[in-house]
Design a protein around this motif. Structure first.
Motif, short mmCIF file in Angstrom:
data_model
loop_
_atom_site.label_atom_id
_atom_site.label_comp_id
_atom_site.label_asym_id
_atom_site.label_seq_id
_atom_site.Cartn_x
_atom_site.Cartn_y
_atom_site.Cartn_z
N GLY A 104 0.45 -0.91 -0.12
CA GLY A 104 0.04 -0.02 0.01
C GLY A 104 0.61 1.32 -0.03
N SER A 105 0.51 2.71 -0.53
CA SER A 105 1.37 3.13 -0.95
C SER A 105 0.77 4.21 -1.47
CB SER A 105 2.55 2.77 -2.09
OG SER A 105 3.67 4.14 -2.45
N ILE A 106 1.09 5.59 -1.21
CA ILE A 106 0.95 6.87 -2.05
C ILE A 106 1.32 6.41 -3.21
CG2 ILE A 106 3.26 8.52 -2.21
CD1 ILE A 106 1.87 10.53 -0.65
N SER A 107 0.13 7.80 -4.27
CA SER A 107 0.09 6.86 -5.41
C SER A 107 -0.76 8.36 -6.20
CB SER A 107 -1.19 5.98 -5.74
OG SER A 107 -2.46 5.88 -5.48
N TYR A 130 -3.63 7.53 -2.26
CA TYR A 130 -3.18 5.85 -1.46
C TYR A 130 -3.74 5.04 -2.87
CZ TYR A 130 -1.23 8.32 1.66
OH TYR A 130 -0.35 9.16 2.96
N SER A 131 -2.88 3.56 -2.89
CA SER A 131 -2.94 2.27 -3.57
C SER A 131 -3.25 1.69 -2.22
CB SER A 131 -2.75 2.38 -4.61
OG SER A 131 -1.21 2.75 -4.61
N GLY A 132 -4.30 0.15 -3.20
CA GLY A 132 -4.76 -0.42 -2.24
C GLY A 132 -2.90 -1.27 -2.75
N GLU A 133 -2.87 -2.54 -1.50
CA GLU A 133 -1.50 -3.78 -1.33
C GLU A 133 -2.00 -4.10 -2.68
OE1 GLU A 133 -5.14 -4.98 1.74
OE2 GLU A 133 -3.58 -2.59 1.11
N GLU A 134 -1.10 -5.37 -2.94
CA GLU A 134 -1.66 -6.34 -3.95
C GLU A 134 -0.28 -7.67 -3.65
OE1 GLU A 134 -0.95 -4.67 -8.55
OE2 GLU A 134 -2.30 -3.31 -7.96
N ALA A 188 -1.13 5.59 7.74
CA ALA A 188 -0.51 5.98 9.31
C ALA A 188 0.52 5.84 9.00
CB ALA A 188 -1.76 5.07 9.95
N LEU A 189 1.56 5.15 7.97
CA LEU A 189 2.95 5.70 8.11
C LEU A 189 3.59 6.48 7.99
CD1 LEU A 189 3.91 1.77 7.47
CD2 LEU A 189 4.44 2.88 9.63
N TYR A 190 3.24 6.93 6.30
CA TYR A 190 3.56 8.17 5.82
C TYR A 190 3.63 9.11 6.75
CZ TYR A 190 4.34 5.99 1.24
OH TYR A 190 4.33 5.63 0.00
N LYS A 191 4.91 9.80 6.34
CA LYS A 191 4.60 11.10 7.55
C LYS A 191 5.89 12.29 6.33
CE LYS A 191 5.57 8.93 11.10
NZ LYS A 191 6.40 8.92 12.21
N VAL A 192 5.56 13.04 6.66
CA VAL A 192 7.30 14.39 6.16
C VAL A 192 8.16 13.72 7.16
CG1 VAL A 192 8.26 16.40 6.38
CG2 VAL A 192 5.92 16.05 6.07
N ILE A 193 8.99 13.15 5.81
CA ILE A 193 10.30 12.98 6.36
C ILE A 193 11.54 13.57 6.64
CG2 ILE A 193 10.20 10.86 6.72
CD1 ILE A 193 11.28 10.75 3.28
N GLY A 194 11.21 14.99 6.24
CA GLY A 194 12.06 16.26 5.90
C GLY A 194 11.36 17.10 5.18
N THR A 195 12.26 18.15 5.59
CA THR A 195 11.02 19.61 5.57
C THR A 195 12.09 21.16 5.61
OG1 THR A 195 9.22 20.49 5.99
CG2 THR A 195 10.47 19.57 7.73
N TYR A 196 12.07 21.65 4.50
CA TYR A 196 12.96 22.75 4.65
C TYR A 196 11.77 24.65 4.27
CZ TYR A 196 17.37 26.11 5.25
OH TYR A 196 18.33 26.51 5.61
#
Length: 477
Positions: free
Chosen positions: A106-109, A120-124, A169-177
């Motif tokens: 499952g991922s941002i798509s 987001y798209s479903g897992e396969e 739930a897992l996706y978040k901002v991992i780097g910002t400026y």
């Protein structure tokens, strides 16, 4: 009997290999006869796919014929098929690489620009060739001398590691400026257009990002406005001036996220919206800013620009271990001489008199380190890259004509034979040419997510630009 003679000699005695007579044949003829008689044609089948296996007996037959034709031959020989496990495993691995279909997490798509939210798209499920079983099946057929066998590959389903709900739930901002722009409306329009072109962009694992490819040519046809930029050391007005602030802001977010930068160039002159050494100059058709999504999941770029604040974030599943942050620190290591002064003729001045109307700016060299912290404690502080910036010449007024004209005289002019000395505006420079698209260092200083930018229109850097901030809710970034 030497091997050269033997290889050309026909066998006089009765010799059989796997029951195949090679009596009276040369070595080459014997090899051809054995190959034709055995008729290797083993293949692996999965659904409508067929994979032709290489002849694992080929090297064994060569070794056997070497023995037969270099020694006193026996009457009967068999081909040794023991010890082929490694060769068969290597072939099976190649089959798996061709037929395996990885499970899709499952991922941002996608990005819905109307709502400003990611989709987001479903897992396969995936499939994977059972390599151990296929290897055993092929070896069994070889042992049974079924050299024309068709072996059916069995596959197993593989489950994704992350479901669609887990991905959300897992996706978040991992780097910002965040950086602060000037009040120049044309420059800000260019920044807005370039940052909008990046907003919502998604990169799959292993995919490389190119700033120039993503934004395309920064042209008037696309709405880009003329704004200050340097071309070969000369300040000009060109469509797209200011976009380097976007690439530099993105560069910092990318580094902080733990992504791998593949192309970065320093400006020709020290920037003011980021600390020198932490910028990324771009010019369409020339220098680019590139990075690779080295994570195992898709990532996205999120941008916003309002009230002269440009904010760029990388949204993804964290690449760095929990508690680990990356930052950059840059130090000036040398000052470089400024280019020769630019002289302007002013006949209102006395001969021999000079007046500095613009002070020179020294060039500089900077070294940038990448700092890794674990729960706030520095665990490594390592060299990242070097940057060199050119200086700017002083501008000096003087009168070398030998003629003094009153300042109030409207007819003041330069004698014809001195016109070649009048007002020179091109900088002589002391370094390589600068690509169009570089922004002159006139913007205010940068700020991080939690650090307010100081207003520094002329000198331009803040003390702290190294903070990486991880935010839990990318949907609202």
């Amino acid at each position: 009997m030497n091997s050269t003679t033997v290889s050309e000699t026909q066998l006089k005695k009765e010799v059989h290999v796997e029951g195949i007579s090679i009596t009276g044949l040369s070595r080459a003829e014997a090899k051809k006869t054995i190959d034709q008689s055995l008729g290797w044609g083993m293949k692996v089948i999965y659904q409508d796919e067929t994979y032709e296996l290489k002849n694992f007996l080929d090297s064994r037959i060569d070794a056997l014929l070497e023995e037969i034709y270099s020694k006193d031959a026996k009457e009967e020989y068999t081909i040794d098929t023991d010890g082929l496990e490694d060769d068969v495993k290597a072939e099976v691995k190649a089959i798996a690489a061709k037929w395996d279909v990885p499970a899709k997490n499952g991922s941002i798509s996608g990005f819905d620009k109307s709502t400003g939210k990611f989709v987001y798209s479903g897992e396969e499920k995936g499939i994977a060739v059972d390599q151990d079983k296929l290897t055993a099946d092929i070896l069994a057929q070889i042992k049974a001398k079924n050299y024309k066998a068709s072996v059916t590959a069995q596959v197993n389903e593989t489950a994704p590691k992350i479901t669609e709900e887990q991905a959300k739930a897992l996706y978040k901002v991992i780097g910002t400026y965040t950086t602060t722009t000037t009040t120049n409306s044309d420059r800000n329009k260019n920044i807005e257009l370039a940052s909008t072109a990046l907003n919502g962009l998604i990169l799959q694992p292993g995919e490389e990002f190119s700033f120039n490819k993503t934004t395309g040519e920064r042209s008037s046809a696309k709405g880009y406005r003329p704004a200050g930029a340097y071309l070969n050391g000369v300040l000009i007005e060109e469509p797209g001036g200011g976009v380097c602030q976007v690439s530099s802001t993105l560069y910092n977010a990318v580094v902080f996220a733990g992504l791998t930068t593949t192309e970065r160039h320093a400006h020709s002159y020290e920037p003011s919206y980021v600390t020198p050494g932490e910028d990324a100059m771009v010019s369409f058709g020339g220098p680019d800013m590139k990075f690779i999504n080295n994570s195992s999941s898709a990532i996205a770029i999120r941008t916003s620009f309002a009230d002269r604040k440009l904010k760029i974030s990388i949204v993804g599943i964290p690449i760095l271990e929990d508690g680990v942050t990356l930052s950059m620190t840059s130090q000036k290591t040398a000052e470089l001489d400024a280019p020769a002064p630019i002289y302007e003729e002013d006949q209102t001045m006395q001969p021999g008199e000079e007046k500095v109307i613009k002070q020179e700016t020294k060039g500089s060299r900077w070294v940038t380190n990448l700092v890794t912290k674990k729960n706030g404690t520095v665990v490594s502080d390592e060299f990242f890259h070097n940057s060199t910036y050119r200086g700017k010449p002083a501008t000096i007024k003087r009168n070398t004509s030998g003629v003094v004209v009153p300042a109030t005289d409207p007819s003041a002019s330069v004698p014809e034979n001195n016109q070649g000395n009048t007002q020179t505006t091109a900088a002589t420079g002391n370094g390589p040419g600068v690509n169009a698209g570089e922004t002159p260092p006139q913007a205010p200083a940068q700020e991080t997510q939690n650090t307010a930018a100081t207003q520094a229109e002329t000198e331009g850097t803040t003390a702290d630009n190294t903070q990486t901030v991880i935010q839990p809710n990318p949907m609202n970034q």
